[in-house]
Design an enzyme around this catalytic site. Sequence first.
Site, PDB file in Angstrom:
ATOM      1  N   ARG A 104      83.349 -66.712 -63.794  1.00  0.00           N
ATOM      2  CA  ARG A 104      83.645 -65.750 -64.869  1.00  0.00           C
ATOM      3  C   ARG A 104      84.379 -66.530 -65.952  1.00  0.00           C
ATOM      4  O   ARG A 104      85.457 -67.092 -65.710  1.00  0.00           O
ATOM      5  CB  ARG A 104      84.503 -64.597 -64.357  1.00  0.00           C
ATOM      6  CG  ARG A 104      85.047 -63.734 -65.473  1.00  0.00           C
ATOM      7  CD  ARG A 104      85.679 -62.442 -65.014  1.00  0.00           C
ATOM      8  NE  ARG A 104      84.663 -61.475 -64.627  1.00  0.00           N
ATOM      9  CZ  ARG A 104      84.886 -60.169 -64.509  1.00  0.00           C
ATOM     10  NH1 ARG A 104      86.082 -59.670 -64.761  1.00  0.00           N
ATOM     11  NH2 ARG A 104      83.914 -59.357 -64.142  1.00  0.00           N
ATOM     12  N   HIS A 131      76.628 -59.845 -68.384  1.00  0.00           N
ATOM     13  CA  HIS A 131      77.291 -59.470 -67.121  1.00  0.00           C
ATOM     14  C   HIS A 131      76.204 -58.983 -66.151  1.00  0.00           C
ATOM     15  O   HIS A 131      76.137 -57.804 -65.797  1.00  0.00           O
ATOM     16  CB  HIS A 131      78.325 -58.372 -67.403  1.00  0.00           C
ATOM     17  CG  HIS A 131      79.277 -58.118 -66.276  1.00  0.00           C
ATOM     18  ND1 HIS A 131      79.305 -58.875 -65.120  1.00  0.00           N
ATOM     19  CD2 HIS A 131      80.254 -57.173 -66.119  1.00  0.00           C
ATOM     20  CE1 HIS A 131      80.257 -58.410 -64.322  1.00  0.00           C
ATOM     21  NE2 HIS A 131      80.833 -57.371 -64.895  1.00  0.00           N
ATOM     22  N   GLN A 134      76.846 -56.810 -62.838  1.00  0.00           N
ATOM     23  CA  GLN A 134      77.112 -55.381 -63.026  1.00  0.00           C
ATOM     24  C   GLN A 134      75.799 -54.601 -63.130  1.00  0.00           C
ATOM     25  O   GLN A 134      75.690 -53.474 -62.651  1.00  0.00           O
ATOM     26  CB  GLN A 134      77.959 -55.169 -64.293  1.00  0.00           C
ATOM     27  CG  GLN A 134      78.343 -53.721 -64.510  1.00  0.00           C
ATOM     28  CD  GLN A 134      79.314 -53.194 -63.467  1.00  0.00           C
ATOM     29  OE1 GLN A 134      80.338 -53.820 -63.209  1.00  0.00           O
ATOM     30  NE2 GLN A 134      79.014 -52.051 -62.860  1.00  0.00           N
ATOM     31  N   ASP A 219      81.341 -48.704 -72.285  1.00  0.00           N
ATOM     32  CA  ASP A 219      82.228 -49.778 -71.816  1.00  0.00           C
ATOM     33  C   ASP A 219      83.417 -49.800 -72.775  1.00  0.00           C
ATOM     34  O   ASP A 219      83.409 -49.112 -73.811  1.00  0.00           O
ATOM     35  CB  ASP A 219      81.436 -51.114 -71.844  1.00  0.00           C
ATOM     36  CG  ASP A 219      82.210 -52.300 -71.290  1.00  0.00           C
ATOM     37  OD1 ASP A 219      83.232 -52.096 -70.607  1.00  0.00           O
ATOM     38  OD2 ASP A 219      81.780 -53.451 -71.543  1.00  0.00           O
ATOM     39  N   CYS A 259      81.195 -49.591 -66.352  1.00  0.00           N
ATOM     40  CA  CYS A 259      81.433 -50.695 -65.410  1.00  0.00           C
ATOM     41  C   CYS A 259      82.876 -50.743 -64.936  1.00  0.00           C
ATOM     42  O   CYS A 259      83.162 -51.359 -63.914  1.00  0.00           O
ATOM     43  CB  CYS A 259      81.009 -52.020 -66.035  1.00  0.00           C
ATOM     44  SG  CYS A 259      81.952 -52.478 -67.497  1.00  0.00           S
ATOM     45  N   ARG A 287      78.816 -52.788 -56.443  1.00  0.00           N
ATOM     46  CA  ARG A 287      79.033 -54.207 -56.758  1.00  0.00           C
ATOM     47  C   ARG A 287      79.053 -55.003 -55.451  1.00  0.00           C
ATOM     48  O   ARG A 287      78.503 -56.100 -55.370  1.00  0.00           O
ATOM     49  CB  ARG A 287      80.366 -54.396 -57.503  1.00  0.00           C
ATOM     50  CG  ARG A 287      80.413 -53.814 -58.909  1.00  0.00           C
ATOM     51  CD  ARG A 287      79.483 -54.540 -59.860  1.00  0.00           C
ATOM     52  NE  ARG A 287      79.747 -55.960 -59.918  1.00  0.00           N
ATOM     53  CZ  ARG A 287      80.700 -56.527 -60.664  1.00  0.00           C
ATOM     54  NH1 ARG A 287      81.448 -55.792 -61.450  1.00  0.00           N
ATOM     55  NH2 ARG A 287      80.867 -57.841 -60.662  1.00  0.00           N
TER      56      ARG A 287
END
Length: 305
Positions: A104, A131, A134, A219, A259, A287
């Site tokens: 990340r 991402h 996700q 988001d 998310c 996840r």
Amino acid sequence: MAARHFLTLNDLTINELSDLLDHASFLRREWQAGKVRNSLGNRVLAMIFEKSSTRTRVSFEAGMSQLGGSAMFLSPRDTQLGRGEPIEDSARVISSMVDAVMIRTFAHEKVDRFAQVSRVPVINALTDDFHPCQLLADMQTYREHRGSIAGATVTWVGDGNNMCNSYINAARIFGFHLNVACPEGYAPDNDLLSAHESCVTVFDDPREAARGANLIVTDVWASMGQEQEAEERRKIFAPYQVNPALMDLAAPDALFMHCLPAHRGEEISDDMLDQPGSVVWDEAENRLHAQKALLEFLILGKLEQ
Ligand code: CP
Ligand code: NVA
């Protein structure tokens, strides 16, 4: 054979993704039934985090343990990565000692450079641009609640950020239409949009974009690394809040995803996560299951029940 990586959704074919999501749902049922699994016994995942995380860290670390392996948390504060060791040198060394690497970070270019040198699979666990992990969880969650997403209308409301970019990739791969509603100046990257013209429509007005949608997604307005812009963005994005009134314009059985982490009173109303169409807690739990399926696929090169 060269290692397979997962840097964007485009690294897997639709058939591979589809099998992976089926397997993720199988793993979810197996885990909920309390069955012990040892598919990744003695395997090690290195996790490089240059940004904060709750879900990604817990799901990868718990996932490796639940599959019989282990995960190692590496932060730039206490590795040589944070002291300027070249990414390629780090990649060569780390990948000679572990079975997969999860990263990340900020610039997407960094995961590309790491993967070019890595001997083992590299997973993008969020960059400024994408991402994809996700999206695995989001697609799994949609399938579990509503079946195939092909032909559906999905509406993205808010910033044209890393999550939005991954939804644009997903629209082409999974065959849904994506409506993107964002303020002027915050639309997704132009090149990405031009390459996906046939499956993405950009709107100014979130209400127009939400009409008839099967899934509404949003988001945070200020992503990690944009903290200094947060106050300005709060004003600009105020008309882009997802709330029950916006959901009323969508299809009657529309789902809502985020998310997380979420900011109640900003991109969502205080009550949004508790609405009947909200599947955010399943989405977060998935996840774990989606990434366990991904780890098995990348490390073992196959998916086996
Ligand atoms: N959704 C997500 O990636 O959450 P974290 O930042 O907590 O990992
Ligand atoms: N767009 C957000 C996603 C967090 C999971 C960020 O990059 O901070």
